[in-house]
Design a protein around this motif. Sequence first.
Motif, PDB file in Angstrom:
ATOM      1  N   ALA A 119       0.835  -1.207   0.000  1.00  0.00           N
ATOM      2  CA  ALA A 119       0.000   0.000   0.000  1.00  0.00           C
ATOM      3  C   ALA A 119       0.865   1.250   0.000  1.00  0.00           C
ATOM      4  CB  ALA A 119      -0.931  -0.007   1.207  1.00  0.00           C
ATOM      5  N   TRP A 120       1.949   1.229   0.772  1.00  0.00           N
ATOM      6  CA  TRP A 120       2.860   2.380   0.801  1.00  0.00           C
ATOM      7  C   TRP A 120       3.514   2.583  -0.555  1.00  0.00           C
ATOM      8  CZ3 TRP A 120       8.138   2.324  -0.122  1.00  0.00           C
ATOM      9  CH2 TRP A 120       8.797   3.539   0.093  1.00  0.00           C
ATOM     10  N   LEU A 121       3.916   1.483  -1.173  1.00  0.00           N
ATOM     11  CA  LEU A 121       4.594   1.583  -2.458  1.00  0.00           C
ATOM     12  C   LEU A 121       3.640   2.087  -3.537  1.00  0.00           C
ATOM     13  CD1 LEU A 121       7.397   1.157  -3.531  1.00  0.00           C
ATOM     14  CD2 LEU A 121       6.860  -1.254  -3.929  1.00  0.00           C
ATOM     15  N   LEU A 122       2.392   1.618  -3.514  1.00  0.00           N
ATOM     16  CA  LEU A 122       1.394   2.128  -4.466  1.00  0.00           C
ATOM     17  C   LEU A 122       1.197   3.625  -4.286  1.00  0.00           C
ATOM     18  CD1 LEU A 122      -1.307  -0.690  -4.307  1.00  0.00           C
ATOM     19  CD2 LEU A 122       0.115  -0.135  -6.284  1.00  0.00           C
ATOM     20  N   ASP A 123       1.139   4.071  -3.042  1.00  0.00           N
ATOM     21  CA  ASP A 123       0.945   5.497  -2.773  1.00  0.00           C
ATOM     22  C   ASP A 123       2.162   6.300  -3.212  1.00  0.00           C
ATOM     23  OD1 ASP A 123      -0.629   7.692  -1.468  1.00  0.00           O
ATOM     24  OD2 ASP A 123       1.144   7.770  -0.185  1.00  0.00           O
ATOM     25  N   THR A 124       3.354   5.786  -2.939  1.00  0.00           N
ATOM     26  CA  THR A 124       4.585   6.489  -3.303  1.00  0.00           C
ATOM     27  C   THR A 124       4.680   6.701  -4.804  1.00  0.00           C
ATOM     28  OG1 THR A 124       5.762   5.612  -1.382  1.00  0.00           O
ATOM     29  CG2 THR A 124       7.111   6.376  -3.243  1.00  0.00           C
ATOM     30  N   LEU A 125       4.230   5.717  -5.563  1.00  0.00           N
ATOM     31  CA  LEU A 125       4.327   5.785  -7.019  1.00  0.00           C
ATOM     32  C   LEU A 125       3.043   6.285  -7.673  1.00  0.00           C
ATOM     33  CD1 LEU A 125       6.383   2.533  -7.662  1.00  0.00           C
ATOM     34  CD2 LEU A 125       7.151   4.880  -7.966  1.00  0.00           C
ATOM     35  N   GLY A 126       2.139   6.825  -6.884  1.00  0.00           N
ATOM     36  CA  GLY A 126       0.935   7.434  -7.431  1.00  0.00           C
ATOM     37  C   GLY A 126      -0.014   6.444  -8.072  1.00  0.00           C
TER      38      GLY A 126
END
Length: 313
Positions: A119-126
């Motif tokens: 979830a963090w990675l999805l958010d970081t990469l928009g």
Amino acid sequence: MSVTSRSGAAPVRLRGVTKRYGATVAVSELDLEVGAAEIFALLGPNGAGKTTTVEMCEGFARPDAGSIEILGLDPVADNAEVRARTGVMLQGGGAYPAARAGEMLRLVASYAANPLDPAWLLDTLGLTDSARTTYRRLSGGQQQRLALACAVVGRPELVFLDEPTAGMDAHARLVVWELIDALRRDGVTVVLTTHQLTEAEELADHILIIDRGQAVAGGTPAELMRSGAENQLRFRAPRMLDLSLLIAALPESYRATETSPGEYLIEGRIDPQVLATVTAWCARLDVLATDMRVEQRSLEDVFLDVTGRELRQ
């Protein structure tokens, strides 16, 4: 996180590597070494051997001659361990077309012992708003960002990135650059191939340019741009000045031209003596040179000089 092999070897080391496909020599006696926790850019025109080199490093192809060590391991014989410790981003994406973006990333994360939070990675990469979108319905740039997320979610020691920002807009490109830089700060070694020379210049600690399977230039971006015999000096002065005395005073190989009214260009290796010659010429003509600047070659200049300027098939 350790970024060196069990033997303390460089994360990537190639010695005399050759790969042939029939009569075609894709890679010829290539030597390459990537240091720990650095970003290494492999550049070259189409057909230069970049993809073949990276595929051999990833264990997808075996060299015909020479040796390859990845984290101190043989990428073919020790393929399972190499894959467990490396991340791979393919330009084609490699995701299941019908899988949703979030599902795909969580699936890849489930294979890792200590993955990053998807979830963090999805958010970081928009990609949060696209988490429920199937892969085939993502834009090209979104597919690239998902491929990058899949490559790094398992906390690899070494990651291979193939054209990591292809198809991305300027905002997404900056986000990806920041993530790649963060990987380096966290001790991850990054090997990337790219056609965007500004990307290599911005990110890479070291660059190797290959052409027709052979290394033709290498070094830090600054070293490459300082290489070669020429840079140039530009300045402004009154237009239509007589350049004959200046040309006579400069070494024979130098060129002096008025490129546009009042804009002058001196081409050659610009050193203090050349600057003194130009200012003495201005003083003799009783004119003041303004906006004087020495411009070094760009990475694109170097790339074209060593690989040629003809269009490749």
